[in-house]
Design a protein around this motif. Sequence first.
Motif, PDB file in Angstrom:
ATOM      1  N   PHE A  41      13.057 -44.510 -37.774  1.00  0.00           N
ATOM      2  CA  PHE A  41      12.901 -43.373 -36.862  1.00  0.00           C
ATOM      3  C   PHE A  41      11.434 -42.969 -36.688  1.00  0.00           C
ATOM      4  O   PHE A  41      10.938 -42.857 -35.562  1.00  0.00           O
ATOM      5  CB  PHE A  41      13.732 -42.184 -37.351  1.00  0.00           C
ATOM      6  CG  PHE A  41      13.558 -40.945 -36.521  1.00  0.00           C
ATOM      7  CD1 PHE A  41      14.289 -40.774 -35.342  1.00  0.00           C
ATOM      8  CD2 PHE A  41      12.651 -39.948 -36.877  1.00  0.00           C
ATOM      9  CE1 PHE A  41      14.122 -39.635 -34.566  1.00  0.00           C
ATOM     10  CE2 PHE A  41      12.470 -38.817 -36.103  1.00  0.00           C
ATOM     11  CZ  PHE A  41      13.215 -38.662 -34.945  1.00  0.00           C
ATOM     12  N   SER A 101      23.510 -41.678 -31.178  1.00  0.00           N
ATOM     13  CA  SER A 101      22.307 -42.184 -30.505  1.00  0.00           C
ATOM     14  C   SER A 101      21.655 -41.092 -29.660  1.00  0.00           C
ATOM     15  O   SER A 101      20.435 -41.033 -29.534  1.00  0.00           O
ATOM     16  CB  SER A 101      22.663 -43.409 -29.648  1.00  0.00           C
ATOM     17  OG  SER A 101      23.491 -43.006 -28.587  1.00  0.00           O
ATOM     18  N   PHE A 122      17.336 -33.906 -37.465  1.00  0.00           N
ATOM     19  CA  PHE A 122      18.454 -34.782 -37.113  1.00  0.00           C
ATOM     20  C   PHE A 122      19.790 -34.113 -37.468  1.00  0.00           C
ATOM     21  O   PHE A 122      20.762 -34.224 -36.726  1.00  0.00           O
ATOM     22  CB  PHE A 122      18.295 -36.130 -37.838  1.00  0.00           C
ATOM     23  CG  PHE A 122      19.246 -37.191 -37.350  1.00  0.00           C
ATOM     24  CD1 PHE A 122      19.308 -37.536 -36.008  1.00  0.00           C
ATOM     25  CD2 PHE A 122      20.074 -37.849 -38.248  1.00  0.00           C
ATOM     26  CE1 PHE A 122      20.187 -38.522 -35.552  1.00  0.00           C
ATOM     27  CE2 PHE A 122      20.953 -38.839 -37.803  1.00  0.00           C
ATOM     28  CZ  PHE A 122      21.017 -39.167 -36.462  1.00  0.00           C
ATOM     29  N   GLU A 152      19.792 -38.865 -31.961  1.00  0.00           N
ATOM     30  CA  GLU A 152      18.494 -39.435 -32.325  1.00  0.00           C
ATOM     31  C   GLU A 152      17.469 -39.162 -31.216  1.00  0.00           C
ATOM     32  O   GLU A 152      16.316 -38.839 -31.491  1.00  0.00           O
ATOM     33  CB  GLU A 152      18.603 -40.938 -32.587  1.00  0.00           C
ATOM     34  CG  GLU A 152      17.272 -41.490 -33.084  1.00  0.00           C
ATOM     35  CD  GLU A 152      17.273 -42.984 -33.408  1.00  0.00           C
ATOM     36  OE1 GLU A 152      18.372 -43.588 -33.480  1.00  0.00           O
ATOM     37  OE2 GLU A 152      16.171 -43.540 -33.569  1.00  0.00           O
ATOM     38  N   LEU A 164      18.054 -39.881 -41.615  1.00  0.00           N
ATOM     39  CA  LEU A 164      17.605 -40.399 -40.317  1.00  0.00           C
ATOM     40  C   LEU A 164      17.936 -41.879 -40.172  1.00  0.00           C
ATOM     41  O   LEU A 164      17.943 -42.608 -41.162  1.00  0.00           O
ATOM     42  CB  LEU A 164      16.078 -40.238 -40.198  1.00  0.00           C
ATOM     43  CG  LEU A 164      15.550 -38.850 -39.911  1.00  0.00           C
ATOM     44  CD1 LEU A 164      14.064 -38.780 -40.210  1.00  0.00           C
ATOM     45  CD2 LEU A 164      15.813 -38.472 -38.460  1.00  0.00           C
TER      46      LEU A 164
END
Lengths: 194, 227
Positions: B65, A53, A42, A56, B61
């Motif tokens: 996730f 977003s 990430f 992600e 995160l």
Amino acid sequence: MVIGYDALPMNREADAALAERLLVRDQEALRTAIDSYGEVVFGMARRIVIEPSLAEEVAQDTFLALWRRPGAFDAARGSLQAFLAGIARNKAIDLVRREESLRRTKESLQAEAEKASTEVVLNERVEERQEILAALRGLSAVQREAIVLAYFGGRTYREVAAELEIPEGTAKTRLRDGLLRLRELLSTTREQER
Amino acid sequence: MKRNHEEMQELLAAYALGAVPEDEINEVRAHILSCEECMREADEFAEASASLAVAVGSERLPAGFADRVLELVQTDASAATTEPRRRRRWLPAYALAASMAVVVVLGFQVFETQREIDRQREVLSALLHQTGVEMRGTSGAVARVVPSGSGSLFAAAGLQEAPQGHTYQLWLIKEGAAPVSAGTFDVSDGLAVIETQRSIAGFDGAAVTIEQAGGSAQPTTDPILQG
């Protein structure tokens, strides 16, 4: 950037064992991979794509790729951390190449690179990171700038040349000399470790 | 225009960093495959470039996730098929060389289906084979026909896609006789591979021409690859 917490010490053998479990479709192994390397993945996605977003999504796609093709990871060629971060890098770059507005600017890339090179993190898993940060510090400023733009900015050598207002030949040379120097510095560190 | 070795060598670092523009990438790949020195250097650059991946810091995160990824995995159709272990269809030496070349030449792509992987491996193994007939073209493209079972395997790198309504056709050539068709093929991502029942035994060379879709009985254009 948040760094270095709850890191599991995972060496190359553990990476290989994890890959073996993924090959036999063990979903818990995927969860372990996410727990161990999700933050690195990430972090890479956020470094390249501004929008959280979308970053992600990049991270999700990275772990899906690992799930679909665990055989693509070869423990003999590098760590799982580096492998996954590399996939995340490529997926993120694909995204910013399709949509230029998602790209980070030269200034933001350089600021991140400067900040990263001064971070000192003490835990086992980030040793690999310390090594590459030290090597990056060993490059000349112009070499580092070119490499950061290409690798983290997704710029081609022509775009590096245009953005830095230097001839294309000079951009190629900076990337080449920079990567040669990086290789040299990394192999010196690795030899010292042995 | 085919560029020289030095020009290609200058691009190897940019190539390892994923910084070679689309329009040049096939030429660089084809050169790496045909040049041992550049293959070795590109491999070393690829390693240095790969280590850059861990230079960035971690970032916490978003909540949930891992659960979301595992949910996706449940519904992921392509994960339903159990992946076979890496196949070793080639002699060990070639297998090793080919797997190195996969990393060097295709380094930045992650192939997610077994079929794609197999195809890449076939192309690269064939190109690295030391036997058979090697063909070279004007635009830096390289190809090789090698014996495979009772037939042959043909692989090419660095070719453009054939024009609309056309196809590539492979010919086996024997002096004093008409060329024999060994099949037609298409190119994707600059790579092509075909398996043919024809053996190259008894032939002196091979060539590739561009023909109307469906292929021709005899070549109708000048070869773009020959050897």
